[in-house]
Scaffold this motif. Structure first.
Motif, PDB file in Angstrom:
ATOM      1  N   GLY A 121     -43.253 -54.318  37.210  1.00 13.27           N
ATOM      2  CA  GLY A 121     -42.142 -55.197  37.547  1.00 13.27           C
ATOM      3  C   GLY A 121     -40.904 -54.474  38.047  1.00 13.27           C
ATOM      4  N   VAL A 122     -40.940 -53.156  38.092  1.00 13.11           N
ATOM      5  CA  VAL A 122     -39.801 -52.357  38.562  1.00 13.11           C
ATOM      6  C   VAL A 122     -40.049 -51.978  40.014  1.00 13.11           C
ATOM      7  N   LYS A 123     -38.999 -52.067  40.833  1.00 15.11           N
ATOM      8  CA  LYS A 123     -39.138 -51.823  42.276  1.00 15.11           C
ATOM      9  C   LYS A 123     -38.957 -50.353  42.656  1.00 15.11           C
ATOM     10  N   ALA A 124     -39.124 -49.449  41.730  1.00 22.73           N
ATOM     11  CA  ALA A 124     -38.976 -48.010  41.991  1.00 22.73           C
ATOM     12  C   ALA A 124     -40.125 -47.284  41.300  1.00 22.73           C
ATOM     13  N   PRO A 125     -40.357 -46.021  41.662  1.00 21.82           N
ATOM     14  CA  PRO A 125     -41.415 -45.271  40.989  1.00 21.82           C
ATOM     15  C   PRO A 125     -41.105 -45.109  39.499  1.00 21.82           C
ATOM     16  N   THR A 126     -42.138 -45.247  38.675  1.00 18.67           N
ATOM     17  CA  THR A 126     -41.957 -45.147  37.234  1.00 18.67           C
ATOM     18  C   THR A 126     -42.980 -44.192  36.630  1.00 18.67           C
ATOM     19  N   ASN A 127     -42.694 -43.799  35.405  1.00 14.58           N
ATOM     20  CA  ASN A 127     -43.611 -42.985  34.620  1.00 14.58           C
ATOM     21  C   ASN A 127     -43.787 -43.685  33.279  1.00 14.58           C
ATOM     22  N   VAL A 128     -45.030 -43.856  32.849  1.00 15.01           N
ATOM     23  CA  VAL A 128     -45.335 -44.487  31.570  1.00 15.01           C
ATOM     24  C   VAL A 128     -45.911 -43.427  30.645  1.00 15.01           C
ATOM     25  N   PHE A 137     -46.792 -42.160  23.069  1.00 14.12           N
ATOM     26  CA  PHE A 137     -46.865 -41.043  22.131  1.00 14.12           C
ATOM     27  C   PHE A 137     -46.476 -41.533  20.738  1.00 14.12           C
ATOM     28  N   ASN A 138     -46.564 -40.646  19.767  1.00 15.84           N
ATOM     29  CA  ASN A 138     -46.146 -40.965  18.402  1.00 15.84           C
ATOM     30  C   ASN A 138     -44.713 -40.486  18.205  1.00 15.84           C
ATOM     31  N   ASN A 139     -43.883 -41.339  17.590  1.00 13.70           N
ATOM     32  CA  ASN A 139     -42.516 -40.919  17.312  1.00 13.70           C
ATOM     33  C   ASN A 139     -42.477 -40.084  16.038  1.00 13.70           C
ATOM     34  N   LYS A 140     -41.280 -39.715  15.596  1.00 13.01           N
ATOM     35  CA  LYS A 140     -41.186 -38.815  14.448  1.00 13.01           C
ATOM     36  C   LYS A 140     -41.666 -39.448  13.144  1.00 13.01           C
ATOM     37  N   GLU A 141     -41.712 -40.787  13.088  1.00 16.47           N
ATOM     38  CA  GLU A 141     -42.260 -41.467  11.907  1.00 16.47           C
ATOM     39  C   GLU A 141     -43.771 -41.628  11.987  1.00 16.47           C
ATOM     40  N   GLY A 142     -44.373 -41.229  13.110  1.00 11.12           N
ATOM     41  CA  GLY A 142     -45.818 -41.331  13.276  1.00 11.12           C
ATOM     42  C   GLY A 142     -46.280 -42.633  13.895  1.00 11.12           C
ATOM     43  N   ARG A 143     -45.360 -43.478  14.354  1.00  8.85           N
ATOM     44  CA  ARG A 143     -45.731 -44.754  14.971  1.00  8.85           C
ATOM     45  C   ARG A 143     -45.879 -44.571  16.475  1.00  8.85           C
ATOM     46  N   ALA A 144     -46.792 -45.333  17.045  1.00  9.36           N
ATOM     47  CA  ALA A 144     -47.018 -45.258  18.487  1.00  9.36           C
ATOM     48  C   ALA A 144     -45.855 -45.909  19.227  1.00  9.36           C
ATOM     49  N   VAL A 145     -45.418 -45.270  20.310  1.00  4.13           N
ATOM     50  CA  VAL A 145     -44.287 -45.734  21.103  1.00  4.13           C
ATOM     51  C   VAL A 145     -44.662 -45.628  22.573  1.00  4.13           C
ATOM     52  N   ALA A 146     -44.280 -46.630  23.359  1.00  5.97           N
ATOM     53  CA  ALA A 146     -44.464 -46.577  24.809  1.00  5.97           C
ATOM     54  C   ALA A 146     -43.091 -46.494  25.462  1.00  5.97           C
ATOM     55  N   VAL A 147     -42.947 -45.595  26.420  1.00  7.08           N
ATOM     56  CA  VAL A 147     -41.682 -45.406  27.122  1.00  7.08           C
ATOM     57  C   VAL A 147     -41.940 -45.513  28.619  1.00  7.08           C
ATOM     58  N   VAL A 148     -41.140 -46.346  29.294  1.00  2.00           N
ATOM     59  CA  VAL A 148     -41.205 -46.480  30.750  1.00  2.00           C
ATOM     60  C   VAL A 148     -39.936 -45.848  31.301  1.00  2.00           C
ATOM     61  N   THR A 149     -40.102 -44.900  32.219  1.00  2.00           N
ATOM     62  CA  THR A 149     -38.978 -44.179  32.807  1.00  2.00           C
ATOM     63  C   THR A 149     -38.979 -44.383  34.311  1.00  2.00           C
ATOM     64  N   ILE A 150     -37.810 -44.708  34.865  1.00  2.00           N
ATOM     65  CA  ILE A 150     -37.671 -44.777  36.318  1.00  2.00           C
ATOM     66  C   ILE A 150     -37.480 -43.351  36.804  1.00  2.00           C
ATOM     67  N   ILE A 151     -38.385 -42.883  37.673  1.00  2.00           N
ATOM     68  CA  ILE A 151     -38.318 -41.485  38.142  1.00  2.00           C
ATOM     69  C   ILE A 151     -37.733 -41.390  39.550  1.00  2.00           C
ATOM     70  N   HIS A 152     -36.819 -42.264  39.835  1.00  2.00           N
ATOM     71  CA  HIS A 152     -36.100 -42.263  41.106  1.00  2.00           C
ATOM     72  C   HIS A 152     -34.752 -41.594  40.859  1.00  2.00           C
ATOM     73  N   PRO A 153     -34.205 -40.853  41.837  1.00  4.73           N
ATOM     74  CA  PRO A 153     -32.905 -40.206  41.627  1.00  4.73           C
ATOM     75  C   PRO A 153     -31.797 -41.175  41.202  1.00  4.73           C
ATOM     76  N   LYS A 154     -31.889 -42.414  41.629  1.00  3.67           N
ATOM     77  CA  LYS A 154     -30.874 -43.401  41.262  1.00  3.67           C
ATOM     78  C   LYS A 154     -31.369 -44.341  40.163  1.00  3.67           C
ATOM     79  N   GLY A 155     -32.386 -43.908  39.423  1.00  2.00           N
ATOM     80  CA  GLY A 155     -32.968 -44.748  38.385  1.00  2.00           C
ATOM     81  C   GLY A 155     -31.979 -45.139  37.303  1.00  2.00           C
ATOM     82  N   LEU A 156     -31.168 -44.198  36.852  1.00  2.97           N
ATOM     83  CA  LEU A 156     -30.183 -44.496  35.822  1.00  2.97           C
ATOM     84  C   LEU A 156     -29.168 -45.509  36.330  1.00  2.97           C
ATOM     85  N   ALA A 157     -28.725 -45.344  37.573  1.00  6.48           N
ATOM     86  CA  ALA A 157     -27.777 -46.288  38.150  1.00  6.48           C
ATOM     87  C   ALA A 157     -28.414 -47.661  38.342  1.00  6.48           C
TER      88      ALA A 157
END
Length: 92
Positions: free
Chosen positions: A38-45, A48-68
């Motif tokens: 659903g994101v109109k820019a390149p992403t990375n999915v 992994f397990n967080n520090k408590e051992g629970r599974a976590v999914a993280v979606v990151t926009i890997i575009h230079p203006k992703g944060l903006a």
């Protein structure tokens, strides 16, 4: 607005925690892939397990203006809401 109830499972043993973590990863990956679609820019999915051992999914926009894009338009938040997900900040 009423606060939504949350369910938190505290497994009685580390072995059960490991089984729950490993069996939930495919569902997390599928949900994260749906959000990334659903994101109109390149992403990375990543899943992994967080520090408590629970599974976590993280979606990151890997575009230079992703944060903006997220700050100005809420790209990830909007895509997650379209999938019926609640977004919370996660410190890496």
């Amino acid at each position: 607005m009423a606060k939504r109830p949350t369910v938190r499972l505290n497994p009685p043993s580390p072995e059960l925690q490991k089984v729950l973590t490993e069996t939930s990863k495919p569902a997390l990956k599928a949900a994260a892939d749906a959000v990334a679609a659903g994101v109109k820019a390149p992403t990375n999915v990543s899943v992994f397990n967080n520090k408590e051992g629970r599974a976590v999914a993280v979606v990151t926009i890997i575009h230079p203006k992703g944060l903006a894009m997220q700050a100005k338009h809420g790209e990830l938040t909007r895509a997650a809401a379209a999938q019926g997900l609640e977004v919370k900040r996660y410190r890496v």
